[in-house]
Design a protein around this motif. Structure first.
Motif, PDB file in Angstrom:
ATOM      1  N   ARG A 308     -50.825  -9.106   3.456  1.00 52.08           N
ATOM      2  CA  ARG A 308     -51.028  -7.710   3.846  1.00 52.08           C
ATOM      3  C   ARG A 308     -52.232  -7.581   4.778  1.00 52.08           C
ATOM      4  NH1 ARG A 308     -50.048  -6.510  -1.677  1.00 52.08           N
ATOM      5  NH2 ARG A 308     -52.290  -6.192  -1.960  1.00 52.08           N
ATOM      6  N   THR A 309     -53.312  -8.274   4.455  1.00 50.52           N
ATOM      7  CA  THR A 309     -54.512  -8.165   5.280  1.00 50.52           C
ATOM      8  C   THR A 309     -54.288  -8.799   6.644  1.00 50.52           C
ATOM      9  OG1 THR A 309     -55.860  -8.251   3.279  1.00 50.52           O
ATOM     10  CG2 THR A 309     -56.983  -8.634   5.367  1.00 50.52           C
ATOM     11  N   ARG A 310     -53.614  -9.930   6.682  1.00 56.02           N
ATOM     12  CA  ARG A 310     -53.322 -10.569   7.968  1.00 56.02           C
ATOM     13  C   ARG A 310     -52.530  -9.641   8.879  1.00 56.02           C
ATOM     14  NH1 ARG A 310     -52.457 -16.485   8.925  1.00 56.02           N
ATOM     15  NH2 ARG A 310     -50.387 -15.846   9.629  1.00 56.02           N
ATOM     16  N   SER A 311     -51.626  -8.856   8.290  1.00 56.04           N
ATOM     17  CA  SER A 311     -50.818  -7.948   9.106  1.00 56.04           C
ATOM     18  C   SER A 311     -51.655  -6.832   9.715  1.00 56.04           C
ATOM     19  CB  SER A 311     -49.689  -7.353   8.261  1.00 56.04           C
ATOM     20  OG  SER A 311     -50.207  -6.482   7.254  1.00 56.04           O
ATOM     21  N   LYS A 312     -52.859  -6.619   9.178  1.00 56.92           N
ATOM     22  CA  LYS A 312     -53.738  -5.573   9.700  1.00 56.92           C
ATOM     23  C   LYS A 312     -54.670  -6.073  10.801  1.00 56.92           C
ATOM     24  CE  LYS A 312     -53.829  -3.042   5.304  1.00 56.92           C
ATOM     25  NZ  LYS A 312     -54.681  -2.548   4.195  1.00 56.92           N
ATOM     26  N   ILE A 313     -54.697  -7.372  11.056  1.00 55.28           N
ATOM     27  CA  ILE A 313     -55.604  -7.900  12.080  1.00 55.28           C
ATOM     28  C   ILE A 313     -55.200  -7.405  13.460  1.00 55.28           C
ATOM     29  CG2 ILE A 313     -56.406 -10.012  13.205  1.00 55.28           C
ATOM     30  CD1 ILE A 313     -56.175 -11.406  10.493  1.00 55.28           C
ATOM     31  N   GLY A 314     -53.900  -7.406  13.742  1.00 56.55           N
ATOM     32  CA  GLY A 314     -53.404  -6.847  14.994  1.00 56.55           C
ATOM     33  C   GLY A 314     -54.074  -7.438  16.219  1.00 56.55           C
ATOM     34  N   TYR A 315     -54.646  -6.565  17.051  1.00 55.56           N
ATOM     35  CA  TYR A 315     -55.295  -6.997  18.281  1.00 55.56           C
ATOM     36  C   TYR A 315     -56.641  -7.665  18.022  1.00 55.56           C
ATOM     37  CZ  TYR A 315     -51.860  -3.957  20.579  1.00 55.56           C
ATOM     38  OH  TYR A 315     -50.707  -3.365  21.009  1.00 55.56           O
ATOM     39  N   GLY A 316     -57.115  -7.604  16.796  1.00 58.50           N
ATOM     40  CA  GLY A 316     -58.292  -8.370  16.390  1.00 58.50           C
ATOM     41  C   GLY A 316     -59.584  -7.937  17.047  1.00 58.50           C
ATOM     42  N   ILE A 317     -60.366  -8.920  17.481  1.00 61.99           N
ATOM     43  CA  ILE A 317     -61.679  -8.640  18.051  1.00 61.99           C
ATOM     44  C   ILE A 317     -61.850  -9.386  19.363  1.00 61.99           C
ATOM     45  CG2 ILE A 317     -62.691  -8.337  15.760  1.00 61.99           C
ATOM     46  CD1 ILE A 317     -64.065 -11.059  16.151  1.00 61.99           C
ATOM     47  N   LEU A 318     -62.768  -8.897  20.173  1.00 63.64           N
ATOM     48  CA  LEU A 318     -63.222  -9.599  21.369  1.00 63.64           C
ATOM     49  C   LEU A 318     -64.663 -10.004  21.128  1.00 63.64           C
ATOM     50  CD1 LEU A 318     -62.767 -10.450  24.372  1.00 63.64           C
ATOM     51  CD2 LEU A 318     -63.766  -8.237  24.995  1.00 63.64           C
TER      52      LEU A 318
END
Length: 423
Positions: A308-318
């Motif tokens: 579930r948490t991995r699915s929330k990473i999405g575009y993530g960070i720069l």
């Protein structure tokens, strides 16, 4: 009637603007793939005014019940509250018309290629940020107030509550980065982030007893750095079957400035990702993207919490290395949580974990401050393994004294940024 492609692009951009939700949104968030700090918003053909919409809505809702008949008929004409409601709606309409005229005037100054790039960034909600959209640094006027073009489009497409250009920081790959007063400015709203302002830590939450709070924390499961040797020797480290371009022969010849390790709870997944460029995107999946793709890492028997948490990473960070330090920009739909030695308060036992909302950026590491802290830590209060060049970032789930998770190893998905001593 014949209409040019440029006119069509302008209309599509206008329809893609962000407006506050009718159900109490305050304009500081976005819908779809682009959530903001708080509240909620929608993309629609509606008024963008936060304050006037709230005024009109409150005036309409405050109509006393006794002014309605048994059948629910409206208040009689001449009622002061109804008159004020109609006046507020008229002001909203005028403001929307003025905003539309100003926006169309600005967008029509752009070439077709720039409009295409801007539309791609807006409709993908930053998934494909596109190129710079440069316009003359000429202020536009709206509601009697002057604003630079990038502030207007930032309010229009991302942050309706944006008030001042000082709240914005150009991303390192933008042509406006490091150029304060150039003749042109980029007005691509996805080439900017909002700065995290100073904040006071929330009241501490801890499951420790008062006596335990006076003792040093158990460092065996704490947020202390896991070095590459420790991670490699750990039985929980999984290699992951993905290709890493950063380990190519040409890349080895260059000097790297950090290594990125991805963890799920206490298990490191995949190899260290070595960063040579000035910036790197770390994301789960993107339509198009270069960097560290966490979605390619495989681990058997992954828990549902991690999934579930991995699915929330999405575009993530720069993550970017800049002259004043290392910055992290939250591109995802959910908050990230950050800790580093330069964010902690010197000589303070309380771990400082900063919450960074979507669309915001924060300086996660300050090189000059780090030099001072290293001497302090060595002499005064270092009581265990200590890595002065490590930054930890968790996705969606926080940790520390203010959360039920005391240590970052309790977070489902997190990153460890191991900075090189070579600046």
């Amino acid at each position: 009637m014949f209409r040019s492609k440029r006119s069509g692009l302008v209309r599509r951009l206008w329809r893609s603007r962000v407006i506050p939700d009718r159900d109490g949104g305050d304009g500081s968030a976005r819908s779809g793939h682009d959530l903001g700090a708080t509240g909620s918003c929608k993309i629609a053909e509606k008024s963008p005014s936060v304050e006037l919409r709230a005024v009109a809505r409150s005036l309409l809702l405050r109509e006393p019940e006794e002014r309605r008949g048994a059948a629910g008929e409206a208040a009689p004409r001449g009622d002061p509250m109804a008159d004020r409601g109609r006046e507020a709606r008229a002001r909203l309409l005028l403001l929307e018309q003025e905003l539309k005229a100003v926006t169309y005037s600005l967008l029509k100054r752009l070439k077709e290629r720039s409009l295409d790039s801007l539309l791609e960034a807006v409709e993908s909600r930053g998934g494909m940020p596109g190129g710079c959209v440069l316009v003359a640094r000429t202020e536009v006027r709206l509601g009697g107030l002057a604003a630079p073009p990038h502030l207007l489009l930032g309010k229009l497409f991302r942050w309706p509550d944006l008030q001042h250009p000082a709240e914005l920081k150009p991303l390192c790959e933008c042509q406006s980065f490091g150029v304060a007063d150039g003749p042109t400015v980029c007005c691509n709203p996805y080439h900017f982030s909002r700065l995290c302002g100073p904040e006071s830590p929330p009241p501490p939450y801890s499951r420790l007893s008062p006596n335990d709070e006076q003792k040093p924390l158990d460092l065996s499961d704490s947020t202390l750095s896991y070095t590459e040797t420790e991670a490699t020797n750990s039985p929980n480290v999984t290699p992951g079957d993905f290709s890493d371009a950063s380990t190519s022969p040409d890349a080895v010849k260059r000097s790297h400035w950090c290594n990125v390790a991805y963890w799920e709870h206490r298990t490191r997944v995949g190899r260290l990702y070595t960063v040579y460029e000035q910036s790197v995107s770390i994301f789960y999946d993107l339509p198009q993207g270069n960097g560290f793709c966490l979605g390619q890492l495989n681990l058997d028997n992954r828990s549902e919490t991690v999934r579930r948490t991995r699915s929330k990473i999405g575009y993530g960070i720069l993550l970017s290395k800049e002259p004043d330090g290392v910055w992290a920009y939250n591109r995802s739909e959910h908050p990230i949580f950050v800790n580093s030695p330069t964010l902690d308060i010197p000589n303070c036992r309380t771990l400082i974990v900063r919450k960074v909302m979507p669309g915001y950026s924060i300086k996660v590491f300050d090189y000059e401050k780090s030099c001072l802290l290293q001497h302090t830590a060595e002499l005064d209060y270092a009581d265990g393994p200590y890595d002065p060049n490590s930054v930890r970032i968790s996705f969606a789930k926080g940790w520390g004294p203010c959360y039920s998770r005391q240590f970052i190893t309790s977070c489902p998905c997190w990153l460890e940024i191991l900075l090189s001593n070579n600046r």
